[in-house]
Design an enzyme around this catalytic site. Structure first.
Site, PDB file in Angstrom:
ATOM      1  N   HIS A 278       0.834  -1.204   0.000  1.00  0.00           N
ATOM      2  CA  HIS A 278       0.000   0.000   0.000  1.00  0.00           C
ATOM      3  C   HIS A 278       0.870   1.255   0.000  1.00  0.00           C
ATOM      4  O   HIS A 278       2.065   1.217   0.319  1.00  0.00           O
ATOM      5  CB  HIS A 278      -0.939   0.021   1.211  1.00  0.00           C
ATOM      6  N   CYS A 295       3.713  -4.452   6.598  1.00  0.00           N
ATOM      7  CA  CYS A 295       3.267  -4.215   5.228  1.00  0.00           C
ATOM      8  C   CYS A 295       4.439  -3.808   4.335  1.00  0.00           C
ATOM      9  O   CYS A 295       5.517  -3.450   4.807  1.00  0.00           O
ATOM     10  CB  CYS A 295       2.195  -3.133   5.196  1.00  0.00           C
TER      11      CYS A 295
END
Length: 320
Positions: A278, A295
């Site tokens: 992301h 992430c």
């Protein structure tokens, strides 16, 4: 033998009896004992029981004539008037809750069997939100119906699988007009020099793969062995390392916000539990001075927006 003189009446009154003197002494001792034991638990008796082997003493006090009170004459009880009947309490008025309005589906604009370029646009917009997968077409079939039903249920609309005005307005508000490439199922042409596949994991050279390398801190979008896009990326910290392995994209969300940390995660593509590729504004601002919670952070907003539109559910993610 001479007899002792008989005490006068005055002397008899001034001489306390032995019983009275003993009673006063016991009463004083008892009062002292009660004063020392006045810190017992609330609600319990304050009188201490007699100690083991000690007989309880009954104290009889003989009041002096001066202390004898004359009981007043009995007063006849006052007549008590019967209470007036009380009026029943008026219950407090309870406001009647307003009924929750029920949404009703409007007339269908597009439904199963509809055809044309506008159906293709609806599919392309649903695809931007990861509700539709695969190639867009001019036919409104079962896949489109299922996608619309999911979109409607998520927003609390009547779930019909048909596009009415409310559904279409919401879909258009949440998406942008599809590009010509999206409507034609084409991969956008990368104007910059195409990145190289040199040094990539061998697993990345087959199929559609987000190829992520911790060694080079990069993400390369590879389709059938051809590298199309490349990004700088940042990974999890030592306490929250990014998992390595061969995964697939199982969920996409254009405007996701972390439920654990409250941070914005635009263009999220989840591949392992809560770990996703992301965009990270923190990575864009601080670079490698920070880290994620596992992430894969990307700092190229516009580039990741293009990649998000190309990646489909089921595409592979290789982290090495």
């Amino acid at each position: 033998m001479p007899q002792p003189p008989t005490p006068t009446l005055t002397q008899r009154r001034r001489t306390p009896s032995i019983a009275l003197r003993a009673g006063g002494l016991v009463a004083a001792l008892t009062a002292g004992a009660l004063a020392l034991g006045a810190c017992g638990p609330a609600g319990g008796s304050t009188a201490a029981p007699a100690g083991p082997g000690t007989a309880s003493a009954t104290v009889v006090t003989t009041p002096t004539p001066a202390a004898t009170a004359v009981a007043p004459a009995a007063t006849p009880p006052a007549t008590t008037a019967a209470p007036a009947p009380s009026s029943p309490a008026t219950p407090a008025s309870t406001p009647t809750p307003k009924p929750t309005p029920t949404l009703v589906a409007g007339p269908a604009i597009y439904r199963t069997g509809s055809t044309g370029s506008t159906v293709r646009e609806v599919q392309a917009r649903l695809k931007q939100l990861a509700w539709y997968s695969g190639d867009v077409t001019d036919t409104y079939g079962e896949r489109t119906t299922a996608s619309v039903r999911g979109f409607q249920a998520k927003r609390g609309f009547p779930v019909t699988g048909e596009v009415d005005r409310r559904t279409l307005d919401k879909l258009q508000a949440m998406t942008r007009p599809p590009t010509a490439d999206e409507l034609a199922n084409r991969v956008p042409v990368v104007t910059a020099a195409a990145p190289s596949t040199a040094g990539l994991d061998a697993r990345c050279l087959t199929g559609r793969v987000l190829c992520i390398s911790k060694a080079s801190r990069s993400l390369t979008w590879v389709v059938d062995g051809k590298a199309l896009q490349r990004f700088d990326v940042r990974f999890g910290s030592e306490n929250h390392p990014t998992r390595e392995g061969d995964f697939t994209v199982y969920r996409k969300n254009r405007t996701w916000t972390s439920t654990l940390y409250g941070s914005s995660m635009p263009f999220s593509m989840f591949f392992s539990g809560g770990e996703a590729v992301h965009y990270s504004s923190d990575f864009a601002a601080r670079g490698y001075a920070g880290a994620s919670h596992g992430c894969v952070n990307v700092r190229d907003y516009a580039g990741l927006a293009r990649l998000f539109d190309q990646v489909q559910l089921g595409d592979r993610v290789v982290v090495s």
